[in-house]
Design an enzyme around this catalytic site. Structure first.
Site, PDB file in Angstrom:
ATOM      1  N   GLY A  24      10.114  20.065 -19.269  1.00 26.30           N
ATOM      2  CA  GLY A  24      10.248  19.509 -17.763  1.00 26.30           C
ATOM      3  C   GLY A  24       9.084  18.843 -17.490  1.00 26.30           C
ATOM      4  O   GLY A  24       8.003  18.528 -18.246  1.00 26.30           O
ATOM      5  N   GLY A  26       6.123  17.679 -14.672  1.00 27.68           N
ATOM      6  CA  GLY A  26       5.479  18.113 -13.291  1.00 27.68           C
ATOM      7  C   GLY A  26       4.397  17.072 -12.822  1.00 27.68           C
ATOM      8  O   GLY A  26       4.592  16.088 -13.122  1.00 27.68           O
ATOM      9  N   THR A  27       3.831  17.606 -11.639  1.00 24.91           N
ATOM     10  CA  THR A  27       2.773  16.819 -11.136  1.00 24.91           C
ATOM     11  C   THR A  27       1.966  16.269 -11.860  1.00 24.91           C
ATOM     12  O   THR A  27       1.262  15.086 -11.836  1.00 24.91           O
ATOM     13  CB  THR A  27       1.997  17.587 -10.077  1.00 24.91           C
ATOM     14  OG1 THR A  27       2.935  18.585  -9.485  1.00 24.91           O
ATOM     15  CG2 THR A  27       1.581  16.611  -8.852  1.00 24.91           C
ATOM     16  N   ASP A 144       3.787  23.690  -2.080  1.00 24.34           N
ATOM     17  CA  ASP A 144       4.757  22.720  -2.645  1.00 24.34           C
ATOM     18  C   ASP A 144       5.784  23.732  -3.139  1.00 24.34           C
ATOM     19  O   ASP A 144       6.236  23.332  -4.292  1.00 24.34           O
ATOM     20  CB  ASP A 144       4.213  21.869  -3.726  1.00 24.34           C
ATOM     21  CG  ASP A 144       5.266  20.877  -3.949  1.00 24.34           C
ATOM     22  OD1 ASP A 144       5.940  20.516  -3.172  1.00 24.34           O
ATOM     23  OD2 ASP A 144       4.951  20.243  -5.011  1.00 24.34           O
TER      24      ASP A 144
HETATM   25  P1  AMP Z   1       5.232  22.004 -13.270  1.00 24.72           P
HETATM   26  O1  AMP Z   1       4.518  20.799 -13.694  1.00 24.72           O
HETATM   27  O2  AMP Z   1       4.876  23.536 -13.181  1.00 24.72           O
HETATM   28  O3  AMP Z   1       5.853  21.543 -12.040  1.00 24.72           O
HETATM   29  O4  AMP Z   1       6.515  22.178 -14.270  1.00 24.72           O
HETATM   30  C1  AMP Z   1       7.389  20.985 -14.525  1.00 24.72           C
HETATM   31  C2  AMP Z   1       8.635  21.579 -15.001  1.00 24.72           C
HETATM   32  O5  AMP Z   1       8.552  21.968 -16.413  1.00 24.72           O
HETATM   33  C3  AMP Z   1       9.365  22.884 -14.320  1.00 24.72           C
HETATM   34  O6  AMP Z   1      10.275  22.395 -13.167  1.00 24.72           O
HETATM   35  C4  AMP Z   1      10.057  23.671 -15.226  1.00 24.72           C
HETATM   36  O7  AMP Z   1      11.215  22.885 -15.527  1.00 24.72           O
HETATM   37  C5  AMP Z   1       9.518  23.290 -16.476  1.00 24.72           C
HETATM   38  N1  AMP Z   1       8.287  24.569 -16.535  1.00 24.72           N
HETATM   39  C6  AMP Z   1       7.247  24.835 -16.044  1.00 24.72           C
HETATM   40  N2  AMP Z   1       6.659  25.864 -16.583  1.00 24.72           N
HETATM   41  C7  AMP Z   1       7.338  26.402 -17.387  1.00 24.72           C
HETATM   42  C8  AMP Z   1       7.348  27.493 -17.977  1.00 24.72           C
HETATM   43  N3  AMP Z   1       6.338  28.619 -17.789  1.00 24.72           N
HETATM   44  N4  AMP Z   1       8.518  28.101 -18.691  1.00 24.72           N
HETATM   45  C9  AMP Z   1       9.787  27.134 -18.661  1.00 24.72           C
HETATM   46  N5  AMP Z   1       9.756  26.215 -18.091  1.00 24.72           N
HETATM   47  C10 AMP Z   1       8.795  25.671 -17.272  1.00 24.72           C
END
Ligand code: AMP
Length: 318
Positions: A24, A26-27, A144
């Site tokens: 995914g 993220g920020t 958030d």
């Molecule tokens: P984040 O930067 O933490 O917002 O992560 C962005 C996206 O990556 C999230 O919305 C999840 O879809 C995926 N993601 C983040 N951390 C994990 C994790 N520990 N295990 C699986 N997917 C993750």
């Protein structure tokens, strides 16, 4: 000398990791699934670009915040930060691997024409509140909370992730921006630009997430902060001084409050919700932040303490 050795071992650590699929965005950047070829362990790796390209400096302050906060947290409903590797002018954070996020789960469920089972909605809400209760008692709030930042495993477990915006609260801070928390999950005190917001903003977001799990679509779908306030007031009514002392000091409130009519209500909007869910939601959506239910109080709500909600009883008997 010592520094070079450490850097060398960090590069080695990185070399042990095989990048698999993208999980995914993220920020701070892309999150990848990785496989450690030495240990066989799978993790989620968040890769953060270090400004200036020097591994010893220029790390975004938000990343530093997330790292130091996450390292101090140890709770089954908070994502575990397993390792930090500075290398290649980037910072690599290794997290326990989760199956998917709640946004993906909600969207997938809706696309299949299904609903989330009521016991799952209740368990997820309870786990979110347990994670928040742990944080709030440590004077930390997430800031958030939204389905993308809520991570799920394959056996009903849930962990709060993305603590990049979390910060310690307690000492009054001069706030220069209210654009924290994604618009649809943003509490009214932020929308009305009250500077002394606190952990109650996370509780509002829990309400938005619970309503979204019931409805499978974001509950207050504003397109800008003013539109968001309109949508909230038109469902929950316009708060007044009697229910939120001090609200009329907000200039935004002064400009708009007279013009918004209540056209609906929680139970009308959420016709599938059980009475316990509506009752809890009305407390999570309490306008006045000081009167809004805390995570600890919410966990004692009958929605969690009764073995079956009436909705489940009805479903079981039909
Ligand atoms: P984040 O930067 O933490 O917002 O992560 C962005 C996206 O990556 C999230 O919305 C999840 O879809 C995926 N993601 C983040 N951390 C994990 C994790 N520990 N295990 C699986 N997917 C993750």
């Amino acid at each position: 000398m010592q520094r070079n050795t450490r850097r060398g071992s960090d590069v080695n650590k990185l070399g042990d990791l095989i990048k698999l699929e993208r999980l995914g965005e993220g920020t701070y950047g892309t999150v990848f699934k990785v496989h450690n070829k030495k240990t066989g362990e799978l993790s989620a790796m968040k890769q953060i670009k270090i400004l200036g390209g020097d591994a010893d400096g220029g790390v975004p302050s938000s990343a530093v915040r997330e790292i130091s906060l996450l390292r101090s947290l140890d709770h089954p409903n908070i994502i575990q930060l397993k390792d930090i590797i500075p290398a290649d002018g980037k910072l690599y954070l290794l997290f326990a691997l989760m199956f998917k996020d709640l946004r993906q789960h909600i969207d997938g469920t809706r696309q299949q024409g299904n609903h989330l089972p009521s016991n799952i909605i209740r368990s997820y809400t309870q786990q979110i509140l347990q994670g928040l209760d742990y944080c709030h008692k440590r004077r930390l709030f997430h800031r958030d909370l939204k389905p993308q930042n809520i991570l799920l495993d394959e056996v009903g477990g849930l962990k709060l992730g993305d603590f990049g915006l979390a910060k310690l609260f307690g000492t009054p801070v001069r706030i220069t921006t209210f654009e924290i928390a994604t618009l649809r999950y943003r509490a009214p005190e932020l929308l009305l630009e009250f500077p002394d917001y606190g952990p109650a903003i996370d509780i509002w977001s829990v309400g938005c997430v619970l309503a979204e799990m019931i409805q499978l679509t974001p509950f207050f779908k504003g397109t800008n902060p003013l539109d968001q306030i309109h949508r909230i007031f038109s469902i929950l009514g316009t708060p007044r001084e009697s229910s939120w002392p001090g609200i009329s000091s907000s200039t935004i409130y002064q400009d708009i409050s007279y013009s918004i009519e209540q056209t609906s209500c929680l139970s009308q909007e959420l016709s599938d919700a059980s009475p316990e869910q509506i009752n809890l939601l009305s407390q999570l959506f309490c306008f006045c932040p000081k009167s809004r239910i805390s995570a600890e109080e919410a966990l004692k709500h009958q929605y969690f303490t009764e073995i079956f909600s009436s909705q489940e009883n009805n479903a079981a008997s039909s």
